[in-house]
Design a protein around this motif. Structure first.
Motif, PDB file in Angstrom:
ATOM      1  N   SER A 189       0.842  -1.198   0.000  1.00  0.00           N
ATOM      2  CA  SER A 189       0.000   0.000   0.000  1.00  0.00           C
ATOM      3  C   SER A 189       0.877   1.247   0.000  1.00  0.00           C
ATOM      4  O   SER A 189       1.818   1.351   0.788  1.00  0.00           O
ATOM      5  N   LYS A 207       0.773   5.577   0.113  1.00  0.00           N
ATOM      6  CA  LYS A 207      -0.054   6.730   0.454  1.00  0.00           C
ATOM      7  C   LYS A 207       0.638   7.993  -0.045  1.00  0.00           C
ATOM      8  O   LYS A 207       1.821   8.207   0.213  1.00  0.00           O
ATOM      9  N   CYS A 229       0.543  12.242  -0.268  1.00  0.00           N
ATOM     10  CA  CYS A 229       0.025  13.459   0.355  1.00  0.00           C
ATOM     11  C   CYS A 229       0.530  14.674  -0.412  1.00  0.00           C
ATOM     12  O   CYS A 229       1.343  14.559  -1.327  1.00  0.00           O
ATOM     13  N   THR A 237      -9.160  10.237  -1.376  1.00  0.00           N
ATOM     14  CA  THR A 237      -9.716   9.979  -0.050  1.00  0.00           C
ATOM     15  C   THR A 237      -9.491  11.220   0.803  1.00  0.00           C
ATOM     16  O   THR A 237      -8.454  11.879   0.687  1.00  0.00           O
ATOM     17  N   GLU A 260      -8.993  12.662   4.570  1.00  0.00           N
ATOM     18  CA  GLU A 260      -8.594  12.198   5.899  1.00  0.00           C
ATOM     19  C   GLU A 260      -8.214  13.382   6.769  1.00  0.00           C
ATOM     20  O   GLU A 260      -7.866  14.453   6.279  1.00  0.00           O
ATOM     21  N   VAL A 307      -5.851  12.877   0.183  1.00  0.00           N
ATOM     22  CA  VAL A 307      -4.747  11.924  -0.005  1.00  0.00           C
ATOM     23  C   VAL A 307      -5.146  10.899  -1.059  1.00  0.00           C
ATOM     24  O   VAL A 307      -6.319  10.751  -1.401  1.00  0.00           O
ATOM     25  N   HIS A 324      -4.588   6.846  -1.835  1.00  0.00           N
ATOM     26  CA  HIS A 324      -4.149   5.518  -1.434  1.00  0.00           C
ATOM     27  C   HIS A 324      -4.170   4.602  -2.648  1.00  0.00           C
ATOM     28  O   HIS A 324      -5.165   4.549  -3.381  1.00  0.00           O
ATOM     29  N   THR A 379      -3.221   0.518  -3.568  1.00  0.00           N
ATOM     30  CA  THR A 379      -2.847  -0.769  -2.978  1.00  0.00           C
ATOM     31  C   THR A 379      -2.772  -1.854  -4.033  1.00  0.00           C
ATOM     32  O   THR A 379      -3.692  -2.020  -4.839  1.00  0.00           O
ATOM     33  N   SER A 395      -8.592   3.835   0.750  1.00  0.00           N
ATOM     34  CA  SER A 395      -7.953   3.428   1.993  1.00  0.00           C
ATOM     35  C   SER A 395      -8.377   2.040   2.453  1.00  0.00           C
ATOM     36  O   SER A 395      -7.692   1.414   3.255  1.00  0.00           O
TER      37      SER A 395
END
Length: 629
Positions: free
Chosen positions: A72, A74, A76, A91, A93, A103, A105, A107, A131
Motif C-alpha cells: 500500500s 499513500k 500526500c 480519499t 482524511e 490523499v 491511497h 494498494t 484506503s
C-alpha cells in the motif's frame, strides 16, 4: 505530491512493515538483506517505471508460507493538477492537527491461486485506490502518470547510453517530454537526415556502386522487371510526403543510432564517469517531465564512484533537486555521513527506522551536534547488525582484540565499534530509541561502554604517599556541572542515593535494544589492571616486566600506580594500547577462559550482548586467532 508512506505485508522479507518517508531525500541504509531493495521494488511494482523493463509479481515475492501479499502506498501534498488527475480515486482524511487533507491511497494485492483444469498455480494481481483496498481499479493512464524513474544497481551505463533498438538513450530522446514531444524538432531532424542522404547518394562512389548493382540485377532478372536498386538511409520520401506513422518510424530510427558519450576525442573513460553521465541523463528527463509524479529511485548510487564523486552527487540531489523526492539505497558510509540525519532511514531485518525529527528520542540540538561529528568511520554504525559505542581510544583499540580472543570476533557478528570520543554516547544511543515505544523494537542491539569515573581515595595525592597522583577538588554547589575530580569513593559514603542517581544517569538512554555497561570502578584501564591484567598493562607501558615486582602487593594500590603511569604518558597512550593488544594476543591465543576470568565483568557482558553468550566449555575448544597453531 509526494509518497508519504509504504506498507508491505508478506512481501519478501516484510511480514508487516510500515515506512514513513520524507518529501525530499530518503537514504535507505543497513546491512545486506535488510530490506532496502525490497522497499524500492515494492514501489516499482505498484507504480511501474519509465524504463522499458517489465515489472511483475513473481512467486519469489511472496513471503515463505504465504499465498497473499499486499503493498500500500499513500500520497500526500496533492496539487490542484494532481487532484484533477485522480479525482475519482481520492480519499479525505484528518491529519495530525485535525485538518482535513486530500490523499491518494493505492494498494496492490496479489494472491497465488490454483487453476483447477491442470491443478497448476497462477498469480492474480489487482491495483486499487482507496484506503479500504476496495476502491476502483487503477487504469493504465493513471499508473503512467505515477510512473517513476528507476536506476538499478550494477547498471551497465555504457550499454544503456549506446546506440541500439530500445536503448535507454533512445527512450530519453524519444520521450514526449524531450525531442519526441516536439513535432517541429522531429521534422527538422528527419529533414537533415534526408539532406544528408541525398548528398551521400550524389557522391560518385555511391552512384557508381549503385550502377554496378543495377547492371548485375538486370542480368539475373527478366527484362521487364520493375525493380531498380535505390540506396537510402531513411527512405526516399520528403518530410512533407510522410504520414505521421512514417515520421515516427524515421525519428525512431534516428535516435536509435545515437550514442551518448563523454567527449569526442576518442579517450576512454572509466565506469564511474559513464555512470554519472547516465544518472545526469535520467535527472534531465525527470526535470523535463513537468507534469506527473517526480519520484527518483536509485539503488547503490555509489556504484563505480569514488568517495569524492559520491559526495558531489549527493550534494547535487540535496541542494539542486529540492523539489524532487528521491529514495536511494546505499552501502556507502560516505553518503550516510554526508546527508542530514533526518534523511536517513535505517533498515534491519525487514523493519524500518526513520531518523527524522519526532521519530526518535533525539532532541532538536542533537541533530546539528551529531551531523558535525558523524564522520565516515562513525557512519559505519548504520550498516551493522549490532553497535558497540565506546568513549575513548583505549576501548576502541582493545575491545576488538579482546572479543576475538574470547572467541567472539566482532566482524563475525557484524558488530560496528564506534568511538564517540567523549560522553556523547548518550546522543548516539538516542538514534536507536523510538519516540513512541511499541512491541516491536528496532532489531539492532546497541551496547554503550562507559566509565563510572569515581576515584578511589588512595588515588589522591597526599604528603607521604607515593601512590596517589590526583588532586581533589571540593564540589561546588553553585556549579552547573560538577567535575569528576570531586567524585571520590568516600564522597558517597553517606550519599548512596546520589550514587544510585549517578549510575542511573549513566544508563538513562537504556530501553528497547539499547543497553549501557558501566565500569565497576574508576576507568577502563584501571579496571583492567585491578581485575587481573596488571602485569600486561605494566609491560605495555614500560616495555618489559622489569620493575613490576616492586609495585604494591595491594591490588587497588597496584592498579592506581599503573594507571598513574598511563595518565602521565600523554601522547604515548595509544602506542601503549597497541602494545597491549600484542601482549594479549601472545598470552591468550589458546586461553580464552583465562582471559575472561581476568577481565572486568562489564566488558565481558558488553561483548556478549552484541555477539552471543560465552560458554566456557565451547570457548575452551575454539581457536582464538586465525592461523594459530
Amino acid at each position: 505530491m509526494y509518497l508519504s508512506s509504504i506498507k508491505a505485508e508478506n512481501f519478501r522479507g516484510f511480514e508487516s512493515t510500515h515506512v514513513t518517508l520524507n518529501k525530499g531525500l530518503n537514504l535507505l541504509v543497513g546491512e545486506n538483506d535488510a530490506g532496502k531493495t525490497s522497499l524500492i521494488d515494492a514501489v516499482r511494482l505498484v507504480l511501474d517505471t519509465n524504463s522499458a523493463e517489465w515489472v511483475r509479481i513473481k512467486y519469489s515475492d511472496f513471503r515463505t508460507g504465504s499465498t497473499k501479499l499486499k503493498i500500500s502506498l499513500k500520497f500526500c501534498g496533492l496539487s490542484a493538477l494532481d487532484g484533477g488527475a485522480f479525482a475519482e480515486y481520492l480519499t479525505f482524511e484528518q491529519d495530525e492537527s485535525g485538518d482535513v487533507q486530500t490523499v491518494l491511497h493505492i494498494t496492490l494485492t496479489a494472491s497465488i491461486n490454483e487453476i483447477l483444469t491442470n491443478n497448476s498455480q497462477g498469480i492474480r494481481t489487482e491495483i486499487r485506490a482507496g484506503s479500504d483496498d476496495e476502491g476502483p481499479l487503477l487504469d493504465r493512464d493513471t499508473r503512467l502518470y505515477l510512473s517513476t524513474t528507476y536506476l538499478k544497481p550494477l547498471r551497465d551505463a555504457q550499454n544503456e547510453l549506446s546506440a541500439g533498438r530500445m536503448s535507454r538513450l533512445s527512450q530519453l530522446l524519444g520521450s514526449k517530454s524531450s525531442i519526441g514531444g516536439n513535432e517541429q524538432d522531429i521534422e527538422r531532424l528527419i529533414t537533415l537526415i534526408i539532406q544528408a542522404n541525398q548528398s551521400i547518394k550524389a557522391d560518385t562512389s555511391i552512384s557508381t556502386a549503385q550502377g554496378s548493382i543495377e547492371r548485375l540485377l538486370k542480368q539475373i532478372t527478366f527484362k521487364d522487371s520493375p525493380f531498380a536498386p535505390v540506396i537510402d538511409m531513411l527512405g526516399s520520401k520528403n518530410v512533407a510526403d510522410m504520414s505521421t506513422a512514417e515520421k515516427n518510424s524515421a525519428f525512431k530510427a534516428i535516435v536509435e543510432r545515437l550514442t551518448l558519450g563523454l567527449n569526442d576525442t576518442g579517450l576512454s573513460h572509466g565506469l564511474g564517469y559513464s555512470n554519472l553521465l547516465f544518472m545526469a541523463a535520467e535527472l534531465m528527463l525527470l526535470a523535463q517531465a513537468g507534469e506527473g509524479f517526480p519520484l527518483l529511485l536509485i539503488e547503490e548510487p555509489e556504484a563505480h564512484l569514488h568517495p569524492q564523486l559520491q559526495m558531489k552527487f549527493i550534494q547535487y540531489l540535496v541542494e539542486e533537486q529540492a523539489g524532487l523526492q528521491c529514495i536511494l539505497s546505499t552501502h556507502s558510509p560516505n553518503l550516510a555521513s554526508k546527508v542530514s540525519l533526518e534523511n536517513i532511514i535505517l533498515m534491519n531485518k525487514g523493519q524500518s527506522f526513520p531518523l527524522r525529527r519526532g521519530a526518535t528520542l533525539l532532541d532538536g540540538d542533537d541533530y546539528p551536534f551529531l551531523e558535525k561529528f558523524l564522520d565516515v568511520s562513525k557512519a559505519n554504525m548504520f550498516f551493522a547488525k549490532s553497535v558497540l559505542l565506546v568513549e575513548g581510544d583505549g576501548e576502541n583499540i582493545l575491545l576488538p582484540t579482546i572479543a576475538k580472543l574470547l572467541g567472539r570476533p566482532l566482524e563475525d557478528y557484524g558488530v560496528s565499534i564506534v568511538n564517540v570520543g567523549n560522553l556523547a554516547y548518550k546522543r548516539y544511543a538516542k538514534i536507536y530509541r523510538k519516540k513512541e515505544v511499541d512491541d516491536q523494537p528496532f532489531p539492532m542491539k546497541v551496547a554503550c561502554v562507559t566509565d563510572l569515573d569515581i576515584w578511589p581515595d588512595k588515588a589522591e595525592k597526599k604528603p607521604g604517599s607515593d601512590i596517589g597522583f590526583k588532586v581533589r577538588i571540593l564540589p561546588d554547589p553553585e556549579a552547573k556541572k560538577k567535575g569528576n575530580l570531586s567524585r571520590w569513593v568516600s564522597y558517597y559514603d553517606d550519599k548512596q542515593d546520589e550514587l544510585a542517581a549517578r549510575k542511573a544517569n549513566k544508563c538513562e538512554q537504556d530501553g528497547e535494544n539499547v543497553k549501557t555497561f558501566v565500569s565497576e570502578e574508576w576507568t577502563f584501564e584501571y579496571c583492567l589492571a585491578k581485575s587481573g591484567l596488571a602485569k600486561e598493562l605494566y609491560h605495555s607501558v614500560k616495555g618489559s616486566e622489569v620493575g613490576f615486582e616492586d609495585l604494591s602487593d595491594d591490588p587497588e594500590e597496584k592498579a592506581i600506580q599503573i594507571y598513574g603511569m598511563i595518565e602521565k604518558m600523554s601522547s604515548g597512550k595509544t602506542t601503549a594500547t597497541y602494545k597491549l593488544t600484542e601482549i594479549l594476543n601472545d598470552a591468550y591465543q589458546r586461553d580464552s577462559i583465562g582471559l575472561k576470568n581476568k577481565l572486568p565483568l562489564y566488558i565481558v557482558s558488553a561483548i556478549e550482548y552484541v555477539t552471543e553468550p560465552i560458554i566456557e566449555e565451547q570457548a575452551a575448544q575454539e581457536p582464538k586467532v586465525e592461523g594459530a597453531e
